[in-house]
Write an enzyme that holds these catalytic residues in place. Structure first.
Site, PDB file in Angstrom:
ATOM      1  N   GLN A 101       0.928  -1.212  -0.128  1.00 33.70           N
ATOM      2  CA  GLN A 101       0.188   0.002  -0.262  1.00 33.70           C
ATOM      3  C   GLN A 101       1.055   1.280  -0.123  1.00 33.70           C
ATOM      4  OE1 GLN A 101      -1.192   0.353   4.559  1.00 33.70           O
ATOM      5  NE2 GLN A 101      -1.877  -1.597   3.861  1.00 33.70           N
ATOM      6  N   HIS A 103       0.270   5.778   0.870  1.00 34.06           N
ATOM      7  CA  HIS A 103      -0.678   6.906   1.402  1.00 34.06           C
ATOM      8  C   HIS A 103      -0.293   8.271   0.383  1.00 34.06           C
ATOM      9  CE1 HIS A 103      -1.583   3.853   4.488  1.00 34.06           C
ATOM     10  NE2 HIS A 103      -0.326   4.134   4.901  1.00 34.06           N
ATOM     11  N   GLU A 120       3.599   8.519   8.456  1.00 29.85           N
ATOM     12  CA  GLU A 120       3.447   7.370   9.680  1.00 29.85           C
ATOM     13  C   GLU A 120       4.899   7.014   9.949  1.00 29.85           C
ATOM     14  OE1 GLU A 120       0.654   4.863   8.037  1.00 29.85           O
ATOM     15  OE2 GLU A 120       2.332   3.158   7.337  1.00 29.85           O
ATOM     16  N   HIS A 178       4.650   0.451   0.937  1.00 39.68           N
ATOM     17  CA  HIS A 178       5.273  -0.371   2.258  1.00 39.68           C
ATOM     18  C   HIS A 178       4.042  -1.395   2.483  1.00 39.68           C
ATOM     19  CE1 HIS A 178       2.458   2.805   3.525  1.00 39.68           C
ATOM     20  NE2 HIS A 178       2.001   1.893   4.544  1.00 39.68           N
ATOM     21  N   ARG A 198      -4.538   0.572  -1.516  1.00 35.00           N
ATOM     22  CA  ARG A 198      -3.979  -0.734  -1.697  1.00 35.00           C
ATOM     23  C   ARG A 198      -3.630  -1.109  -3.061  1.00 35.00           C
ATOM     24  NH1 ARG A 198      -8.628  -2.860   0.227  1.00 35.00           N
ATOM     25  NH2 ARG A 198      -8.075  -2.255   2.446  1.00 35.00           N
TER      26      ARG A 198
END
Length: 323
Positions: A101, A103, A120, A178, A198
């Site tokens: 996936q 972001h 993150e 990642h 995804r």
């Protein structure tokens, strides 16, 4: 009503890849199977955290911010984010691998989803033998190569696979592809966002729906960073009874705080709330002569108006998170 160090009720999330380590390792209390995430502090819509104990028990995170404003968040944080809490704090247990996936950035997430982006970090708390993560690409690649591998079911061949063990730390900026691998238990600190693109999911069927999960390849293609990095792991020192810099990004700052004995924390110059996540052992946080315990797998939020307290522990490791 005076603010004090706050624990919240964990919000447990079914995930098809979830296991039972949140219960067996972190002593979380739930009955369901395949719980993959414990949301420790969340302001995500329909998943707002609720105070677990004390005079403010039952109050939501949203209510606290609305009532206490910069006393809760810190003046700078309140000016920047208003009544939105900027971070989402989790523990994650991957029994089987997560999807590959990526972001989106703040700008793309705002435009497409009216959301924050999702930068993150991961702190590995426990990993089975040979457990790995996927982070970034093994070599520089490009959209064409990537799409060819994706269409042929060979996209994993392009990824950088890395074995992990306790204490390993990774920053995952937006755009970096990642996945958490099987057998990994970790703490995750991220911007408040639930936007994930995804791109590959091993052709799995989710037992809860009887269907494969949706992929988002069109959305993902123009946010992926195809450049390889020389190193993906965060290097840090681990000096006892000190706050050791772990990940300091524009979106949050995290230190590693190993304690044996007692220390006094002084946040008088910080102008931010502080979150402590216990990733090993247990500690006592002494604030206004009250003892607040924090054990492995627990999280506590220190409102910005509390600028000094003592921490005592025989052997504990904390993550210290602030803005």
């Amino acid at each position: 009503m005076a603010l004090y160090p706050l624990k919240f009720e964990p919000i447990f999330k079914y995930r098809m890849w979830g296991g039972n380590k949140l219960k067996s390792e972190l002593h979380k209390d739930y009955e369901e199977d395949c719980i993959g995430e414990s949301w420790e502090i969340s302001d995500v819509e329909h998943d707002e955290s609720i105070v677990a104990s004390g005079n403010l028990k039952g109050k939501s995170l949203k209510e606290l911010i609305s009532t206490y404003k910069d006393d809760f968040l810190g003046k700078k944080v309140y000016e920047q984010f208003g009544e939105k809490f900027p971070l989402l704090i989790k523990f994650i247990d991957a029994k089987t691998p997560l999807s590959i996936q990526v972001h989106p950035s703040n700008e793309v997430a705002k435009e497409r989803h009216n959301s924050f982006g999702k930068n993150e970090m991961w702190y590995i708390m426990q990993a089975d033998k040979d457990a790995e993560i996927i982070v970034g690409f093994e070599n520089d690649t490009n959209k064409k190569d990537y799409q060819t591998h994706l269409e042929n079911g060979k996209v994993l061949e392009l990824m950088h696979h890395e074995n992990v063990s306790k204490g390993d730390t990774y920053y995952i900026p937006t755009g970096r592809i990642h996945a958490i691998g099987a057998g990994v238990l970790l703490a995750e600190i991220q911007q408040t966002s639930d936007i994930t693109y995804r791109v590959y999911d091993y052709d799995r069927v989710d037992a809860s729906t009887g269907e494969k999960r949706e992929l988002h390849n069109d959305l993902a293609l123009d946010v992926i960073d195809f450049k390889r990095q020389d190193s993906y792991k965060t290097n840090y020192v681990s000096e006892l009874n000190q706050s050791n810099q772990l990940v300091h990004s524009p979106y949050f700052k995290t230190n590693f705080l190993p304690i044996n004995g007692e220390i006094v924390k002084d946040y008088s110059t910080l102008d931010s709330f502080v979150i402590l996540m216990c990733v090993s052992g247990e500690a006592s946080l002494i604030c206004n002569n009250i003892d607040y315990k924090i054990a492995l797998g627990e999280t506590i939020l220190i409102p910005a108006t509390i600028t000094s307290f003592k921490i005592e522990a025989k052997q504990a490791e904390l993550l210290e998170v602030f803005m």
